[in-house]
Design an enzyme around this catalytic site. Structure first.
Site, PDB file in Angstrom:
ATOM      1  CG  HIS A  54      -0.168   4.503  -7.346  1.00  0.00           C
ATOM      2  ND1 HIS A  54      -1.097   4.550  -6.533  1.00  0.00           N
ATOM      3  CD2 HIS A  54      -0.961   4.953  -8.525  1.00  0.00           C
ATOM      4  CE1 HIS A  54      -2.355   4.730  -6.576  1.00  0.00           C
ATOM      5  NE2 HIS A  54      -2.131   4.979  -7.952  1.00  0.00           N
ATOM      6  CG  HIS A 101      -9.443   5.729 -14.484  1.00  0.00           C
ATOM      7  ND1 HIS A 101     -10.124   6.640 -13.818  1.00  0.00           N
ATOM      8  CD2 HIS A 101      -8.529   5.442 -13.781  1.00  0.00           C
ATOM      9  CE1 HIS A 101      -9.629   7.076 -12.710  1.00  0.00           C
ATOM     10  NE2 HIS A 101      -8.700   6.227 -12.812  1.00  0.00           N
TER      11      HIS A 101
END
EC number: 1.11.1.21
Length: 740
Positions: free
Chosen positions: A109, A272
């Protein structure tokens, strides 16, 4: 990307949410912000041309971050980070006993705000520490990740910046969980204030969406689907759990971050592979974000009253998904679970849309209770990788070829975390890979010996005798150098990519005239190189030298002998090492310095001029003097007469400012959209000048008028020339990192 969004705060204007900075019912105290921008919210914000001032930097003037980083024992830093990752803290317990997945999300991020259209965002300055990013819903609870790293930052002090530490920690997290990364380059120096020059979107409410028009066409330069998200809504577009529709959003947002379909699949699946999302309970249990939290929270936010508010009770995105059976170990488990099970829609404990495997065994470990197991779960955006017709074959190939997947993820992660750092020559440390990649805009090694002062003098004469005008020499040099973006350190004159696609065909560059000028310059280059022995001049150097020669001639005709600084050493890039699609993002839709305004711009020309100056890292005085000089030098797009407020074009005078501020001239719009104007003699009504918004703003805006008055004064003629040359030189050398 292991936590995708946050359903906690929905109204940026609500009390305690740190939202709209304008108090609409009262005037603000100066210490609260607001001020003039509260009264006139659409006024030009010239402060974006004075960002990160030296007075805001607490470090010593002679501090050199690059040298400090080079002296760092990087292996020791990584060992200390690794210890943090597996030392769970009671105040924020680690999922599965390992903070690695949290740190991967933090690094992702930090870097993932980058967008190709203007090069802004990214990890390069550690902006995740400051508003608004520190309080974006998508960055929920990353404040804890950074706080966990404080002991490491404290130990090594200024030898490693927060910007570097965030990315390095992401790498260490991957490595300690069994993944081989592609490499790491340091060199991201911290800044000390929040960025005010980045447009994140028109919305004033978290997770609102007013950035689309037509057939879901995302506004430029934005790279996310909703305010406060990094990329896409993991529940699907605006919460609609449709994997196919979500795939469209994914493809567009990742493209705007410079990722192709294969890189996109690798990043999502790779990220993920680790960790989980957090949605233990309803979002209304969660408090204010860090920027809006109370004083005693000491910069932490999102305090939750649900259960313990942490660990098994944590709420971040509102989703409760763990993707693999080994969430702290690299594996191909994400693809295995994606393809081996069928999924049905369910709601998380927080009420968010997510998917659970039908009739599947409970093989997923619980993050905090080893006696519990869960069925595999996926996000809507995960299922996009299976059901989108383009993503599916890529995903299946990666599933069937784990080594190919690992290599693709390693390379995509490296690109994600280094995309905004500029050329590879700026990367620091022992882990910089040997391989040079196309997205790094590589340049070849210099051929031949450098030209010397005598050669430079000869070449200037040849250039001025070549038949090219001052206007042509100056315009071509500006077109080449002004592609530079300080945001991601791309573009610039080095490489002479102006002669290659796509730049040679850009409308702003007047392709027909450019082709003529380049042919002439190439003839001068070839003639010199054929007779100069070991010494060679590159076309990149010759383009800049031509601009210098033109400026010097124009200054001399104005009565001033001045030498424009010039340092040879630029090289010429090749087509092989130029990613045409990547460079298309650098095409200007406006360049106020050349009075060019393309079609489809949302903002008026004066705002776009300010934005261009910001990307060139110019101050307000530098922007002002460059516009005034370029106008009288005839550097306008298509030789337009807009803003050419002089009777002696090609002569470097301060006429632009003198005539703009002449009270004997009255101005009136000549177009319905008020983009062009004419100046008439107040006494006779005779038309004297034509101008654009990018011209008249220097008389209209009070701060710019103050600068224009300096250069219009009778005692400023020489100062104007000197200041123009200094600002010109700054732009010409903006990408000369080899000189720093």
């Amino acid at each position: 990307m292991t936590e995708n969004h946050d359903a906690i705060v929905t109204d940026a204007k609500s009390e305690g949410s740190g939202g709209c900075p304008v108090a609409h019912d009262r005037a603000l105290h100066p210490t609260q912000g607001g001020g003039n921008r509260q009264w006139w919210p659409e006024r030009l914000n010239l402060k974006i041309l004075a960002k990160n001032p030296a007075v805001a930097n607490p470090l010593d003037e002679d501090f050199d971050y690059a040298e400090a980083f080079k002296a760092l024992d990087l292996a020791a830093v990584k060992r200390d980070i690794a210890e943090v990752l597996t030392t769970s803290q009671d105040w924020w317990p680690a999922d599965f006993g390992n903070y690695g997945p949290l740190m991967i999300r933090m690094a992702w991020h930090s870097a993932g705000t980058y967008r190709i259209s203007d090069g802004r965002g990214g990890a390069g300055a550690g902006q995740q520490r400051f508003a608004p990013l520190n309080s974006w819903p998508d960055n929920g609870n990353l404040d804890k990740a950074r706080r966990l790293l404080w002991p490491v930052k404290k130990k090594y002090g200024q030898s490693i910046s927060w910007a570097d530490l965030l990315i390095l920690t992401g790498n260490v997290a991957l490595e300690t969980m069994g993944f081989k990364t592609f490499g790491f380059g340091g060199g991201r120096a911290d800044v000390w204030e929040a960025e005010e020059d980045v447009y994140w979107g028109p919305e004033t409410t978290w997770l609102d969406d007013r950035r689309y028009t037509g057939d879901r066409e995302l506004e430029n330069p934005l790279g996310a689907v909703q305010m406060g998200l990094i990329y896409v809504n993991p529940e699907g577009p605006n919460g609609n759990p449709d994997p196919i529709a979500a795939a469209r959003d994914i493809r567009e947002t990742f493209r705007r971050m410079a990722m192709n379909d294969e890189e996109t699949v690798a990043l999502i699946a790779g990220g993920h592979t680790f960790g989980k999302t957090h949605g233990a309970g309803p979002a209304d249990h969660v408090g204010a974000d860090p920027e809006a939290a109370s004083l005693e929270e000491q910069g932490l936010g999102w305090r939750s009253t649900y259960g313990t508010g942490k660990g098994a009770d944590a709420i971040t995105s509102g989703l409760e998904v763990t993707w693999t059976s080994t969430p702290t170990q690299w594996s191909n488990g994400f693809f295995k679970n994606l393809f081996e099970y069928e999924y049905e829609l369910e709601q998380s404990p927080a009420g968010a849309h997510q998917w659970v495997a039908k009739n599947a065994p409970e093989i997923i470990p619980d993050a905090h209770d080893p006696s519990k197991k869960h069925r595999p779960r996926m996000l809507t955006t995960d299922l996009s990788l299976r059901f989108d017709p383009i993503y599916e074959p890529i995903s299946r190939r990666f599933y069937e070829n784990p080594e190919e997947f690992a290599d693709a993820f390693a390379r995509a992660w490296y690109k994600l975390t280094h995309r905004d750092m500029g050329p590879k020559s700026l990367y620091l440390g022992p882990e910089v890979p040997e391989e040079t990649l196309l997205w790094q805009d590589p340049l070849p090694e210099r051929e031949g010996e450098l030209i010397d002062d005598a050669d430079i003098a000869i070449l200037k004469t040849k250039l001025l005798e070549s038949g090219l005008s001052v206007s042509q020499l100056v315009t071509t040099a500006w077109a080449s150098a002004s592609t530079f973006r300080a945001s991601d350190k791309r573009g610039g004159a080095n490489g002479a990519r102006i002669r290659l696609a796509p730049q040679r065909g850009w409308e702003v560059n007047d392709p027909d005239q450019l082709a003529q000028v380049l042919r002439t310059l190439e003839n001068v280059q070839q003639e010199f190189n054929a007779s100069s022995g070991a010494k060679k001049v590159s076309l990149a150097d010759l383009i800049v030298l031509g601009g210098a020669a033109g400026v010097e001639k124009a200054a001399k005709e104005a009565g001033f002998e001045i030498q424009v600084p010039f340092t040879p050493g630029r090289v010429d890039a090749t087509e092989e090492h130029t990613d045409v699609e990547s460079f298309e993002a650098l095409e200007p839709t406006a360049d106020g310095f050349r009075n060019y305004l393309g079609k489809g711009n949302r903002l008026p020309a004066e705002y776009l001029l300010l934005d261009k100056a910001n990307l060139l890292n110019l101050s307000a005085p530098e922007m002002t003097v460059l516009v005034g000089g370029l106008r009288v030098l005839g550097a306008n797009h298509q030789q337009s007469q807009l803003g050419v407020f002089t009777k002696t074009p090609g002569v470097l005078t301060n006429d632009f400012f003198v005539n703009l501020l002449d009270m004997g001239t009255t101005w009136k719009a000549t177009s319905e959209d008020q983009t062009t104007f004419e100046g008439r003699d107040a006494a006779t009504g005779e038309v004297k000048w034509a101008g654009s918004r990018a011209d008249l703003v220097f008389g209209s805006n009070s701060e710019l008028r103050a600068l224009a008055e300096v250069y219009a004064s009778d005692d400023a003629k020489e100062k104007f020339v000197k200041d123009f040359v200094a600002a010109w030189h700054k732009v010409m050398d903006a990408d000369r990192f080899d000189l720093v």
